[in-house]
Design a protein around this motif. Structure first.
Motif, mmCIF file in Angstrom:
data_model
loop_
_atom_site.group_PDB
_atom_site.id
_atom_site.type_symbol
_atom_site.label_atom_id
_atom_site.label_comp_id
_atom_site.label_asym_id
_atom_site.label_seq_id
_atom_site.Cartn_x
_atom_site.Cartn_y
_atom_site.Cartn_z
ATOM 1 N N ALA A 21 52.641 22.529 23.793
ATOM 2 C CA ALA A 21 53.351 21.259 23.962
ATOM 3 C C ALA A 21 53.178 20.733 25.377
ATOM 4 O O ALA A 21 52.973 19.531 25.585
ATOM 5 N N GLY A 22 53.233 21.635 26.361
ATOM 6 C CA GLY A 22 53.033 21.221 27.762
ATOM 7 C C GLY A 22 51.631 20.705 27.988
ATOM 8 O O GLY A 22 51.429 19.709 28.694
ATOM 9 N N THR A 23 50.646 21.359 27.392
ATOM 10 C CA THR A 23 49.260 20.907 27.516
ATOM 11 C C THR A 23 49.101 19.519 26.911
ATOM 12 O O THR A 23 48.462 18.639 27.498
ATOM 13 N N ALA A 24 49.692 19.314 25.742
ATOM 14 C CA ALA A 24 49.601 18.000 25.088
ATOM 15 C C ALA A 24 50.279 16.923 25.935
ATOM 16 O O ALA A 24 49.741 15.823 26.106
ATOM 17 N N ASP A 25 51.444 17.258 26.491
ATOM 18 C CA ASP A 25 52.162 16.277 27.308
ATOM 19 C C ASP A 25 51.376 15.950 28.574
ATOM 20 O O ASP A 25 51.277 14.782 28.973
ATOM 21 N N LEU A 26 50.795 16.966 29.209
ATOM 22 C CA LEU A 26 49.983 16.718 30.410
ATOM 23 C C LEU A 26 48.741 15.898 30.075
ATOM 24 O O LEU A 26 48.320 15.035 30.846
ATOM 25 N N ALA A 27 48.155 16.151 28.900
ATOM 26 C CA ALA A 27 46.987 15.368 28.476
ATOM 27 C C ALA A 27 47.362 13.901 28.290
ATOM 28 O O ALA A 27 46.604 13.001 28.673
ATOM 29 N N VAL A 28 48.537 13.663 27.730
ATOM 30 C CA VAL A 28 48.989 12.276 27.546
ATOM 31 C C VAL A 28 49.195 11.615 28.900
ATOM 32 O O VAL A 28 48.816 10.454 29.108
ATOM 33 N N GLN A 29 49.792 12.358 29.832
ATOM 34 C CA GLN A 29 50.002 11.804 31.172
ATOM 35 C C GLN A 29 48.672 11.464 31.841
ATOM 36 O O GLN A 29 48.536 10.419 32.494
ATOM 37 N N GLN A 30 47.677 12.342 31.685
ATOM 38 C CA GLN A 30 46.365 12.081 32.286
ATOM 39 C C GLN A 30 45.677 10.906 31.592
ATOM 40 O O GLN A 30 44.980 10.117 32.230
ATOM 41 N N ALA A 31 45.863 10.796 30.289
ATOM 42 C CA ALA A 31 45.240 9.696 29.548
ATOM 43 C C ALA A 31 45.793 8.350 29.995
ATOM 44 O O ALA A 31 45.079 7.339 29.961
ATOM 45 N N LYS A 32 47.044 8.339 30.423
ATOM 46 C CA LYS A 32 47.642 7.095 30.912
ATOM 47 C C LYS A 32 46.988 6.628 32.206
ATOM 48 O O LYS A 32 47.034 5.447 32.535
ATOM 49 N N LYS A 33 46.358 7.545 32.940
ATOM 50 C CA LYS A 33 45.691 7.194 34.201
ATOM 51 C C LYS A 33 44.294 6.616 33.973
ATOM 52 O O LYS A 33 43.717 6.012 34.861
ATOM 53 N N LYS A 115 53.903 27.849 34.267
ATOM 54 C CA LYS A 115 54.317 26.498 34.682
ATOM 55 C C LYS A 115 54.101 25.492 33.552
ATOM 56 O O LYS A 115 54.952 24.647 33.292
ATOM 57 N N VAL A 116 52.955 25.585 32.893
ATOM 58 C CA VAL A 116 52.674 24.656 31.792
ATOM 59 C C VAL A 116 53.637 24.910 30.632
ATOM 60 O O VAL A 116 54.122 23.959 29.998
ATOM 61 N N ALA A 117 53.940 26.171 30.355
ATOM 62 C CA ALA A 117 54.892 26.496 29.287
ATOM 63 C C ALA A 117 56.275 25.952 29.628
ATOM 64 O O ALA A 117 56.978 25.418 28.760
ATOM 65 N N HIS A 119 56.888 23.363 31.554
ATOM 66 C CA HIS A 119 56.769 21.908 31.378
ATOM 67 C C HIS A 119 56.853 21.552 29.899
ATOM 68 O O HIS A 119 57.506 20.577 29.516
ATOM 69 N N GLY A 120 56.206 22.337 29.060
ATOM 70 C CA GLY A 120 56.242 22.103 27.616
ATOM 71 C C GLY A 120 57.642 22.269 27.051
ATOM 72 O O GLY A 120 58.062 21.496 26.184
ATOM 73 N N GLU A 121 58.386 23.266 27.542
ATOM 74 C CA GLU A 121 59.755 23.461 27.071
ATOM 75 C C GLU A 121 60.610 22.246 27.422
ATOM 76 O O GLU A 121 61.386 21.757 26.598
ATOM 77 N N GLN A 122 60.425 21.722 28.637
ATOM 78 C CA GLN A 122 61.177 20.529 29.036
ATOM 79 C C GLN A 122 60.761 19.325 28.192
ATOM 80 O O GLN A 122 61.606 18.517 27.788
ATOM 81 N N ALA A 123 59.470 19.219 27.910
ATOM 82 C CA ALA A 123 58.990 18.108 27.078
ATOM 83 C C ALA A 123 59.563 18.203 25.670
ATOM 84 O O ALA A 123 59.990 17.198 25.098
ATOM 85 N N VAL A 124 59.600 19.420 25.114
ATOM 86 C CA VAL A 124 60.145 19.611 23.768
ATOM 87 C C VAL A 124 61.628 19.254 23.753
ATOM 88 O O VAL A 124 62.109 18.593 22.831
ATOM 89 N N ARG A 125 62.358 19.660 24.787
ATOM 90 C CA ARG A 125 63.779 19.300 24.859
ATOM 91 C C ARG A 125 63.942 17.784 24.924
ATOM 92 O O ARG A 125 64.827 17.227 24.274
ATOM 93 N N SER A 126 63.086 17.149 25.683
ATOM 94 C CA SER A 126 63.133 15.677 25.777
ATOM 95 C C SER A 126 62.825 15.053 24.428
ATOM 96 O O SER A 126 63.522 14.140 23.982
ATOM 97 N N TRP A 127 61.785 15.561 23.757
ATOM 98 C CA TRP A 127 61.408 15.021 22.444
ATOM 99 C C TRP A 127 62.537 15.243 21.450
ATOM 100 O O TRP A 127 62.857 14.367 20.658
ATOM 101 N N ARG A 128 63.140 16.423 21.479
ATOM 102 C CA ARG A 128 64.237 16.707 20.552
ATOM 103 C C ARG A 128 65.396 15.759 20.784
ATOM 104 O O ARG A 128 66.037 15.311 19.851
#
Length: 198
Positions: A21-33, A115-117, A119-128
């Motif tokens: 999930a963290g990898t996917a979220d970071l990929a989305v952030q990079q794609a926005k750039k 660190k990525v995990a 970040h992913g946990e925080q992203a999942v909490r945000s998504w939830r």
């Protein structure tokens, strides 16, 4: 039992899912750039193309030739300075350094993974949280009004005893059928037996 415990711990550990999930979220952030980078390349492209067009090919070839001669000279110098005894010592030294570097990279990789995990946990909490808000909104829109009477609850209890009595009546009827079959079967057998004798 230790293997089973390790396996259970591995299968129930959510860290790999958080890492994904963290990898996917970071990929989305990079794609926005990406759009900004494309605009930057568009702005710089004409100047770079013009520089290539105006470059003197003879000067570029001369620079390449000088660089090639320098590399060849350095290579020959290194080959001439090689001492087989020192080479063995150097190889051992490099191997030990390689092991140390590999261990350092493994530690860094584990830290990055964690660190990525995280970040992913925080992203999942945000998504939830976002999904939970949407579900509450949907439930509010779909949920029937509490003041409306529910006709199904009044009719359901009456239907249940009727079904139960129908089921109770069906069972004795089935028993009677089997009893009749048994007697009729024996009657046929008796008739066949008496018919066979005569």
């Amino acid at each position: 039992m230790a293997i089973a415990d390790d396996l259970k711990k591995t299968l129930t550990d959510p860290t790999p899912l958080y890492f994904a999930a963290g990898t996917a979220d970071l990929a989305v952030q990079q794609a926005k750039k990406v759009p900004g980078l494309i605009e930057q390349l568009r702005a710089e492209a004409p100047a770079r193309i013009e520089a290539v067009k105006n470059a003197d090919t003879k000067a570029v070839q001369e620079k390449a030739k000088v660089a090639q001669e320098a590399v060849t000279a350095k290579f020959n110098e290194v080959l001439g300075a090689i001492d087989p005894k020192k080479l063995g010592e150097t190889a051992q030294d490099l191997a030990l350094r390689g092991v140390g570097v590999a261990a350092e990279y493994a530690v860094r990789a584990k830290e990055t993974y964690d660190k990525v995990a995280e970040h992913g946990e925080q992203a999942v909490r945000s998504w939830r949280g976002e999904v939970a808000d949407e579900i509450v909104d949907i439930a509010g829109a779909v949920e029937p009004e509490a003041s409306e009477p529910q006709a199904t609850t009044d009719s359901e209890p009456a239907a249940e005893p009727a079904e139960a009595s129908a089921g109770a009546e069906a069972k004795p009827a089935a028993r009677k059928n089997t009893a009749r079959r048994g007697t009729s079967g024996t009657g046929k057998k008796a008739a066949a037996a008496s018919g066979g004798e005569s």
